[in-house]
Write a protein that holds these residues in place. Structure first.
Motif, PDB file in Angstrom:
ATOM      1  N   MET A  60       0.832  -1.215   0.000  1.00 33.24           N
ATOM      2  CA  MET A  60       0.000   0.000   0.000  1.00 33.24           C
ATOM      3  C   MET A  60       0.864   1.262   0.000  1.00 33.24           C
ATOM      4  SD  MET A  60      -1.504  -0.166   3.890  1.00 33.24           S
ATOM      5  CE  MET A  60      -0.498   0.291   5.339  1.00 33.24           C
ATOM      6  N   ASN A  61       1.999   1.242   0.700  1.00 29.27           N
ATOM      7  CA  ASN A  61       2.889   2.402   0.674  1.00 29.27           C
ATOM      8  C   ASN A  61       3.540   2.570  -0.701  1.00 29.27           C
ATOM      9  OD1 ASN A  61       3.251   3.904   3.360  1.00 29.27           O
ATOM     10  ND2 ASN A  61       3.279   1.766   4.023  1.00 29.27           N
ATOM     11  N   THR A  62       3.872   1.458  -1.339  1.00 27.60           N
ATOM     12  CA  THR A  62       4.423   1.516  -2.693  1.00 27.60           C
ATOM     13  C   THR A  62       3.372   2.036  -3.668  1.00 27.60           C
ATOM     14  OG1 THR A  62       5.852  -0.388  -2.204  1.00 27.60           O
ATOM     15  CG2 THR A  62       5.548   0.174  -4.513  1.00 27.60           C
TER      16      THR A  62
ATOM     17  N   LEU B 274       1.445   6.279  -7.201  1.00 28.20           N
ATOM     18  CA  LEU B 274       0.371   7.161  -7.660  1.00 28.20           C
ATOM     19  C   LEU B 274       0.763   8.626  -7.515  1.00 28.20           C
ATOM     20  CD1 LEU B 274      -2.779   5.327  -6.208  1.00 28.20           C
ATOM     21  CD2 LEU B 274      -2.070   5.458  -8.612  1.00 28.20           C
ATOM     22  N   GLU B 275       1.445   8.949  -6.422  1.00 22.14           N
ATOM     23  CA  GLU B 275       1.930  10.322  -6.246  1.00 22.14           C
ATOM     24  C   GLU B 275       2.891  10.706  -7.365  1.00 22.14           C
ATOM     25  OE1 GLU B 275       1.821  11.700  -1.614  1.00 22.14           O
ATOM     26  OE2 GLU B 275       3.692  10.871  -2.368  1.00 22.14           O
ATOM     27  N   LYS B 276       3.803   9.799  -7.662  1.00 20.18           N
ATOM     28  CA  LYS B 276       4.840  10.088  -8.645  1.00 20.18           C
ATOM     29  C   LYS B 276       4.263  10.214 -10.051  1.00 20.18           C
ATOM     30  CE  LYS B 276       9.614   8.616  -9.486  1.00 20.18           C
ATOM     31  NZ  LYS B 276      10.625   7.573  -9.181  1.00 20.18           N
TER      32      LYS B 276
ATOM     33  N   GLU C  79       6.770  11.027   5.167  1.00 19.31           N
ATOM     34  CA  GLU C  79       7.703  11.794   4.327  1.00 19.31           C
ATOM     35  C   GLU C  79       8.935  10.976   3.954  1.00 19.31           C
ATOM     36  OE1 GLU C  79       6.978  14.627   2.903  1.00 19.31           O
ATOM     37  OE2 GLU C  79       5.053  14.616   3.941  1.00 19.31           O
ATOM     38  N   THR C  80       9.359  10.054   4.821  1.00 19.93           N
ATOM     39  CA  THR C  80      10.507   9.202   4.456  1.00 19.93           C
ATOM     40  C   THR C  80      10.146   8.311   3.272  1.00 19.93           C
ATOM     41  OG1 THR C  80       9.920   7.472   6.079  1.00 19.93           O
ATOM     42  CG2 THR C  80      11.466   9.174   6.801  1.00 19.93           C
ATOM     43  N   PHE C  81       8.887   7.819   3.233  1.00 21.23           N
ATOM     44  CA  PHE C  81       8.441   7.033   2.084  1.00 21.23           C
ATOM     45  C   PHE C  81       8.430   7.896   0.824  1.00 21.23           C
ATOM     46  CE2 PHE C  81       6.011   4.302   5.270  1.00 21.23           C
ATOM     47  CZ  PHE C  81       6.897   3.250   5.168  1.00 21.23           C
ATOM     48  N   ARG C  82       7.955   9.129   0.978  1.00 20.10           N
ATOM     49  CA  ARG C  82       7.870  10.035  -0.184  1.00 20.10           C
ATOM     50  C   ARG C  82       9.260  10.350  -0.724  1.00 20.10           C
ATOM     51  NH1 ARG C  82       4.192  14.344   1.392  1.00 20.10           N
ATOM     52  NH2 ARG C  82       2.584  13.174   0.302  1.00 20.10           N
TER      53      ARG C  82
END
Length: 382
Positions: free
Chosen positions: A120-122, A127-129, A312-315
């Motif tokens: 889900m984090n991936t 999707l953000e990218k 934010e670390t994931f981002r």
């Protein structure tokens, strides 16, 4: 609240965010019945602690292989399969007829949750990218919201009188809602970087991000487990106030995550991590005064600070060039889980051997190290 507006206006984004709530609804429903399972199997606290260790072991076991599966079948499908397996395994601890089957059940449930967490984090990072959207922090806010929904479900314990039925209702809710929205993101795939030789230069920023994740989630786990005891034994708070540190932490954590994307879009992810660390340092300083009301307020300030750090670390990790998103998320998430699971017992040992004040001082020192780490990340970016 722009990220919330974004999520509720686009079924693809809502579907991805709802997965975060789903995982915590299932996990939270298990958590509220832990005393019931303990009594049913007639095990003591030590045996229960060892059984819960298998939940953690399942999480850690899946981390090394999760990115391979995600890249093979696509992150959209991997997220959906993760939800299905999490639903199937969530019921197993309630059906376990013995202590050993309980350990096996928790191992499988932990593995399913760990895989879904990375998926889900991936998915959100991808999707953000691809869509130039920011809703990672708000998605983590949905995770906190899932915990609140599971907590409200505790009011059903008496009327239902059946843990299996209660978990079954939670599973149906989770699966049905996810089934409705899965089609909007099912074909999403993570971009794969071209294979090349291992580069320490590419790995260094991931190490820095993993350290931030470890420190942040270590504090989260410690405050969840130890804030009430700190208010009782150190701040000498009356019994009616023991839970307010945890409650304040959870409320500001949820609020901060819903606001985090908007702030991040204005000041950037590295600056918001730095700001979060400063708030957490102020919060711990208030906690260490040992004044009841300042300590409660301090836990709330800590919640606001830590709310934005892990999302934010994931981002940031999703944008490290030359590294697959699934691999960076897996590495950062694994480091965070290590902190979340390992910190509370370590701090408990320090509290038992020395003092609870020392435990929280160690947490403060850990957060202080985020400041130079943030400056290193900013230097590498520039």
């Amino acid at each position: 609240m722009n990220s919330l507006k974004l999520i509720f206006s686009n079924p693809k984004y809502f579907g991805a965010a709802w997965v975060f709530s789903s995982i915590n609804i299932l996990f939270g429903t298990w958590a509220i019945y832990i005393p019931t399972v303990k009594e049913k199997l007639k095990i003591d606290n030590g045996e229960l602690g060892f059984a819960i260790f298998f939940l953690s072991l399942g999480v850690f076991t899946v981390f090394p292989i999760a990115s391979l599966i995600i890249n093979k079948i696509g992150v959209g499908k991997a997220t959906w399969y993760g939800i299905l397996v999490s639903g199937l395994t969530a019921i197993l601890p309630f059906l376990a007829p013995s202590y050993f089957t309980l350990m096996l059940s928790l191992f499988l449930f932990g593995g399913a949750n760990g895989f879904t967490d990375i998926s889900m984090n991936t998915l959100v990072a991808e999707l953000e990218k691809k869509n130039d959207a920011k809703f990672m922090s708000a998605s983590h806010g949905f995770f906190s919201l899932g915990g609140v929904l599971a907590g409200l479900g505790s009011f059903l314990i008496g009327p239902l009188g059946n843990p299996v039925l209660h978990m079954g209702i939670a599973i149906i809710l989770v699966v049905v809602v996810n089934a409705i929205f899965y089609r909007y993101y099912r074909n999403t795939k993570a971009d794969l970087q071209e294979k090349g030789s291992f580069s320490l230069k590419l790995f260094k920023p991931l190490i820095l991000l993993a350290l931030i994740s470890f420190i942040s989630m270590a504090s989260e786990g410690a405050i969840i487990d130890w804030s009430g005891i700190y208010l009782n034994e150190i701040a000498m708070a009356p019994e009616a106030l023991w839970g307010l540190g945890f409650l304040g932490f959870q409320i500001t954590m949820t609020l901060g995550r819903f606001l985090g994307d908007t702030v991040s879009s204005r000041i950037g992810p590295i600056k918001i991590v730095l700001l979060g660390a400063i708030l957490a340092i102020i919060g711990y300083a208030l906690v260490l005064t040992a004044n009841t009301y300042l300590a409660i307020f301090g836990f709330a300030v800590c919640g606001l600070g830590f709310s934005v750090m892990v999302p934010e670390t994931f981002r940031i990790g999703a944008n490290v060039p030359g590294v697959d998103i699934s691999k960076s998320v897996s590495f950062i998430a694994g480091s965070g889980y290590a902190g979340f699971l390992c910190a509370p017992p370590i701090l408990g040992f320090l509290a038992d051997k020395y003092s609870l004040n020392l435990s929280f001082l160690v947490l403060l020192l850990g957060v202080i190290t985020v400041l130079p780490i943030s400056f290193l990340l900013k230097k590498r970016k520039s």
